[in-house]
Motif scaffolding. Sequence first.
Motif, PDB file in Angstrom:
ATOM      1  N   GLY A  34       0.775  -1.233   0.000  1.00 47.80           N
ATOM      2  CA  GLY A  34       0.000   0.000   0.000  1.00 47.80           C
ATOM      3  C   GLY A  34       0.803   1.277   0.000  1.00 47.80           C
ATOM      4  O   GLY A  34       0.278   2.354   0.306  1.00 47.80           O
ATOM      5  N   TRP A  35       2.099   1.207  -0.368  1.00 47.39           N
ATOM      6  CA  TRP A  35       2.930   2.418  -0.457  1.00 47.39           C
ATOM      7  C   TRP A  35       4.085   2.151  -1.402  1.00 47.39           C
ATOM      8  O   TRP A  35       4.703   1.085  -1.370  1.00 47.39           O
ATOM      9  CB  TRP A  35       3.499   2.810   0.906  1.00 47.39           C
ATOM     10  N   GLY A  36       4.385   3.134  -2.226  1.00 45.43           N
ATOM     11  CA  GLY A  36       5.538   3.000  -3.103  1.00 45.43           C
ATOM     12  C   GLY A  36       5.706   4.203  -3.999  1.00 45.43           C
ATOM     13  O   GLY A  36       4.780   5.004  -4.190  1.00 45.43           O
ATOM     14  N   ARG A  37       6.910   4.321  -4.545  1.00 47.17           N
ATOM     15  CA  ARG A  37       7.243   5.391  -5.480  1.00 47.17           C
ATOM     16  C   ARG A  37       8.005   4.781  -6.659  1.00 47.17           C
ATOM     17  O   ARG A  37       8.982   4.046  -6.458  1.00 47.17           O
ATOM     18  CB  ARG A  37       8.123   6.460  -4.822  1.00 47.17           C
ATOM     19  N   VAL A  38       7.563   5.089  -7.872  1.00 47.62           N
ATOM     20  CA  VAL A  38       8.246   4.652  -9.084  1.00 47.62           C
ATOM     21  C   VAL A  38       8.587   5.904  -9.874  1.00 47.62           C
ATOM     22  O   VAL A  38       7.693   6.702 -10.189  1.00 47.62           O
ATOM     23  CB  VAL A  38       7.379   3.706  -9.928  1.00 47.62           C
ATOM     24  N   ILE A  39       9.866   6.082 -10.187  1.00 50.51           N
ATOM     25  CA  ILE A  39      10.313   7.310 -10.856  1.00 50.51           C
ATOM     26  C   ILE A  39      11.157   6.928 -12.058  1.00 50.51           C
ATOM     27  O   ILE A  39      12.150   6.204 -11.935  1.00 50.51           O
ATOM     28  CB  ILE A  39      11.138   8.179  -9.890  1.00 50.51           C
ATOM     29  N   GLN A  40      10.744   7.409 -13.220  1.00 51.66           N
ATOM     30  CA  GLN A  40      11.509   7.213 -14.447  1.00 51.66           C
ATOM     31  C   GLN A  40      12.351   8.463 -14.700  1.00 51.66           C
ATOM     32  O   GLN A  40      11.852   9.581 -14.558  1.00 51.66           O
ATOM     33  CB  GLN A  40      10.591   7.009 -15.663  1.00 51.66           C
ATOM     34  N   ILE A  41      13.598   8.274 -15.091  1.00 47.01           N
ATOM     35  CA  ILE A  41      14.415   9.397 -15.538  1.00 47.01           C
ATOM     36  C   ILE A  41      14.223   9.529 -17.042  1.00 47.01           C
ATOM     37  O   ILE A  41      14.642   8.669 -17.811  1.00 47.01           O
ATOM     38  CB  ILE A  41      15.899   9.204 -15.189  1.00 47.01           C
ATOM     39  N   GLY A  42      13.533  10.581 -17.433  1.00 46.85           N
ATOM     40  CA  GLY A  42      13.259  10.822 -18.846  1.00 46.85           C
ATOM     41  C   GLY A  42      14.136  11.933 -19.390  1.00 46.85           C
ATOM     42  O   GLY A  42      15.338  11.964 -19.152  1.00 46.85           O
ATOM     43  N   GLY A  43      13.535  12.892 -20.099  1.00 48.70           N
ATOM     44  CA  GLY A  43      14.320  13.992 -20.640  1.00 48.70           C
ATOM     45  C   GLY A  43      13.500  14.896 -21.537  1.00 48.70           C
ATOM     46  O   GLY A  43      12.463  14.479 -22.076  1.00 48.70           O
ATOM     47  N   GLY A  44      13.972  16.116 -21.688  1.00 46.77           N
ATOM     48  CA  GLY A  44      13.266  17.084 -22.518  1.00 46.77           C
ATOM     49  C   GLY A  44      13.171  16.686 -23.975  1.00 46.77           C
ATOM     50  O   GLY A  44      12.248  17.094 -24.686  1.00 46.77           O
ATOM     51  N   LEU A  45      14.127  15.857 -24.452  1.00 48.09           N
ATOM     52  CA  LEU A  45      14.091  15.420 -25.846  1.00 48.09           C
ATOM     53  C   LEU A  45      12.898  14.515 -26.131  1.00 48.09           C
ATOM     54  O   LEU A  45      12.563  14.283 -27.292  1.00 48.09           O
ATOM     55  CB  LEU A  45      15.394  14.695 -26.198  1.00 48.09           C
ATOM     56  N   ALA A  46      12.259  14.003 -25.087  1.00 50.60           N
ATOM     57  CA  ALA A  46      11.029  13.236 -25.286  1.00 50.60           C
ATOM     58  C   ALA A  46       9.902  14.128 -25.797  1.00 50.60           C
ATOM     59  O   ALA A  46       9.026  13.676 -26.535  1.00 50.60           O
ATOM     60  CB  ALA A  46      10.602  12.580 -23.974  1.00 50.60           C
ATOM     61  N   GLU A  47       9.945  15.409 -25.401  1.00 46.81           N
ATOM     62  CA  GLU A  47       8.886  16.350 -25.760  1.00 46.81           C
ATOM     63  C   GLU A  47       9.264  17.211 -26.959  1.00 46.81           C
ATOM     64  O   GLU A  47       8.392  17.597 -27.748  1.00 46.81           O
ATOM     65  CB  GLU A  47       8.573  17.248 -24.567  1.00 46.81           C
ATOM     66  N   GLN A  48      10.546  17.556 -27.062  1.00 43.67           N
ATOM     67  CA  GLN A  48      11.009  18.416 -28.144  1.00 43.67           C
ATOM     68  C   GLN A  48      12.215  17.775 -28.813  1.00 43.67           C
ATOM     69  O   GLN A  48      13.357  18.183 -28.594  1.00 43.67           O
ATOM     70  CB  GLN A  48      11.350  19.811 -27.605  1.00 43.67           C
ATOM     71  N   PRO A  49      11.987  16.739 -29.627  1.00 46.18           N
ATOM     72  CA  PRO A  49      13.104  16.022 -30.248  1.00 46.18           C
ATOM     73  C   PRO A  49      13.823  16.851 -31.292  1.00 46.18           C
ATOM     74  O   PRO A  49      13.248  17.749 -31.915  1.00 46.18           O
ATOM     75  CB  PRO A  49      12.433  14.796 -30.872  1.00 46.18           C
TER      76      PRO A  49
END
Length: 266
Positions: free
Chosen positions: A133-148
């Motif tokens: 009943g508790w957790g955190r999942v965090i992906q390291i993405g990047g601005g190039l995902a939005e503005q390639p």
Amino acid sequence: MKTELESRRALVTGASSGLGEAIARMLAAEGAAVVVHGRDEARTRKVAADIVEAGGVADIAIGDLANDEGAEAVAKQALAGGAIDILVNNAGYYHHLDWHTATPDKWAETFEVNVFSAVRMIQRIVPPMVSRGWGRVIQIGGGLAEQPATLHPDYQASLAARHNLAVSLARQLKDTGVTSNIVAPGAILVPSVRKLLEEIAPKQGWGESWEAIERGCVNDMVPNDVGRLGRPEEVAAAVTYLASGLAGYVSGATLRVDGGTVRSAF
């Protein structure tokens, strides 16, 4: 400000150097027990030892997340020391390729490392979070995902996949107490980036001092509103917030740490 991480345990993938190392160090400094993952055992052990020497708690997990066997081994090592409350999917890399050289086999390799590795760890680490009943999942993405841009098309697409899967996962985790979010760094001054910039500075005419090189890089390559490159600790701070008890009402979100490089109101 209390991050409420003292009773939590975090697995940070790709934590033997760069952003992952900075993230592991900051989570440990805030009281979390950290599992440092890497493929190079010597470097991974060094990061964990430094964390322990600084008063933190750290274990290691060695393995290649680009295949099922490696991911299974990493999950077993991580869980051997106790439950994982926080999963930071940071492991990844990119080729210096363009649309002429990024062949389909290179695309497949990039997605194995940058996308499928995250999926493998989510499927192994997140179900027990849901049960508790508790957790955190965090992906390291990047601005190039939005503005390639034109370069690194395979890498940019893999970042977009990371952003997409994080939001899909957030929908899946509705009402479970587990959140899923993205931290999207801009150009960050890790050692490999500094080395590259110092190598290309003479051709670019940026000067010889590091201050001049950084200024030239920002002006010519990564313009932003702050006027410098980001530091690994600034990305780590964003991850630490999302991992903390303070971010329980944040899910399916992208937290950009890019000095304003991405020009978007949303």
